[in-house]
Design a protein around this motif. Structure first.
Motif, PDB file in Angstrom:
ATOM      1  N   THR A   1       0.811  -1.218   0.000  1.00 41.52           N
ATOM      2  CA  THR A   1       0.000   0.000   0.000  1.00 41.52           C
ATOM      3  C   THR A   1       0.842   1.264   0.000  1.00 41.52           C
ATOM      4  N   GLN A   2       2.151   1.145   0.217  1.00 44.44           N
ATOM      5  CA  GLN A   2       3.013   2.323   0.241  1.00 44.44           C
ATOM      6  C   GLN A   2       4.450   1.916  -0.073  1.00 44.44           C
ATOM      7  N   ALA A   3       5.257   2.936  -0.352  1.00 46.55           N
ATOM      8  CA  ALA A   3       6.663   2.681  -0.646  1.00 46.55           C
ATOM      9  C   ALA A   3       7.396   2.303   0.631  1.00 46.55           C
TER      10      ALA A   3
ATOM     11  N   PRO B   1      10.112   2.581   3.606  1.00 43.89           N
ATOM     12  CA  PRO B   1      10.627   3.800   4.245  1.00 43.89           C
ATOM     13  C   PRO B   1      12.014   4.160   3.735  1.00 43.89           C
TER      14      PRO B   1
ATOM     15  N   ASP C   1      10.153   6.687  -7.756  1.00 44.15           N
ATOM     16  CA  ASP C   1      10.832   5.940  -6.699  1.00 44.15           C
ATOM     17  C   ASP C   1      10.890   4.491  -7.176  1.00 44.15           C
TER      18      ASP C   1
ATOM     19  N   ASP D   1       9.181   1.816  -5.006  1.00 39.76           N
ATOM     20  CA  ASP D   1       7.756   1.928  -4.687  1.00 39.76           C
ATOM     21  C   ASP D   1       6.982   0.959  -5.569  1.00 39.76           C
TER      22      ASP D   1
ATOM     23  N   SER E   1       3.833   0.091  -4.833  1.00 39.43           N
ATOM     24  CA  SER E   1       2.414   0.247  -4.505  1.00 39.43           C
ATOM     25  C   SER E   1       1.592   0.685  -5.709  1.00 39.43           C
TER      26      SER E   1
END
Length: 362
Positions: free
Chosen positions: A112-114, A116, A338, A341, A343
């Motif tokens: 759901t997200q890249a 950290p 990115d 990433d 997502s």
């Protein structure tokens, strides 16, 4: 001869020996302690905390004090202080010098997200993935998650399992095989592609001889030119997964979404290490031979797309061309992505030829 109290008779010799021993004292008979010994014993009993000791009593030696536990406790306290003051160095110590060594869990669904941001640290020959999310990823085929197989369309569960394994084999042969990465022809990977699929066969027929935007081997294969680029180490980090569903005419349709991270340097030099990152999305169709012209053990390619950063821009050469120093930096587009990433869907179409993207991190 004399008689004892119990009436038993004793000889005169025995009676005389008895009288002599009574006067002289037997050798093992207890003796009265001297006046000096009695005085010492009295003083010892009078000292505080000391109880009376028997004249011939035995006091065992006290066990040595166990200092090991105290030392261990002190060391543990020092470790906690170091962890609090310099956690990064502590992880380096226990992870063999690489704080990113804790592996990521296998990817079973689109995140759901890249991942950290990592601490900015330059890669080295010994740690080419240092300062990158890829340091936590699995290596090679282990980073490609294969789901549990079930019956689909014309295939049984066992047949689906074999098709999934062969689909992953294609990704390995086309993006991880050391010979292919060094620019060799991907013959084993090509053998898995349906020879009756004309458009793909046209691409393969010309891409390696005269690469172009339309017919570029990089659309399906990862390749570097040995005279220009050298792979660092034997490890390529990967992250991704296979999924499947029923496609047209009851076919098994397999979708692969995998990111490959290649640490490279200029041929003959270790001065600069660059990470070329390629994310591929392939849709493969394992067709029913009763409905589609195909060969046993081969698939047709439904679609292909990829995102690539630090792989070069400009006219196609058939090879990934990482930028070293200022090489190729001016050709990079303003579009930034990115590369770690996962997502969002893959953004670059394999046949669009819309230029290169700039990595926000590598």
């Amino acid at each position: 001869m004399s008689a004892g109290r119990d009436g038993s008779a004793r000889s005169d010799e025995e009676w005389e020996r008895f009288l002599r021993e009574s006067v002289a004292g037997a050798a093992d008979a207890p003796k009265e302690p001297s006046a000096r010994a009695r005085d010492v014993a009295k003083r010892l009993r009078a000292e505080p905390g000391r109880g009376p000791e028997g004249w011939r009593s035995y006091t065992p030696a006290r066990p040595r004090r166990r200092t090991g536990w105290y030392v261990a406790g002190l060391l543990a306290a020092l470790v906690l202080v170091v962890v609090a003051l310099a956690p990064e160095r502590t992880v380096d110590l226990f992870a063999g010098g690489d704080p990113d060594a804790a592996p990521s869990a296998a990817e079973t669904a689109r995140p759901t997200q890249a991942p950290p941001a990592e601490a900015a640290r330059r890669p080295t020959v010994d740690e080419p993935f240092r300062g990158s999310p890829a340091a936590r990823w699995a290596s090679g085929a282990a980073g490609i998650t294969v789901p549990e197989a079930g019956a689909v369309g014309w295939m049984s569960a066992a047949e689906v399992e074999r098709a999934l394994a062969r689909s992953r084999d294609f990704l390995v042969m086309s993006n991880l095989d050391r010979g292919v990465l060094r620019g060799e022809h991907p013959a084993k990977a090509v053998e898995l592609i349906n020879p009756h699929q004309e458009d793909v066969q046209d691409l393969l027929g010309t891409a390696f001889r005269t690469p172009s935007e339309k017919n570029d081997p990089l659309l399906l294969f990862s390749r570097f030119q040995p005279s220009r680029t050298r792979l660092i180490g034997d490890v390529v980090k990967t992250r991704g997964r296979l999924t499947y569903r029923e496609g047209e005419r009851g076919a098994l349709q397999v979708t692969a979404d995998v990111t490959f991270v290649y640490p490279v340097a200029r041929a003959g030099s270790d001065d600069e290490i660059v990470r070329t990152i390629v994310r591929r999305e392939l849709v493969l169709s394992w067709d029913d031979p009763d409905k589609v012209i195909t060969e046993p053990g081969t698939f047709s390619i439904v679609s292909y797309a990829y995102d690539m950063t630090n792989g070069g821009c400009g006219a196609p050469t058939g090879y990934l061309t990482p930028p070293f120093g200022t090489d190729g930096r001016a050709d990079e587009a303003n579009t930034e992505i990115d590369p770690y990433d996962r997502s969002a869907p893959v953004g670059r179409s394999g046949s669009a030829g819309d230029g290169c993207a700039k990595a926000t991190r590598s």
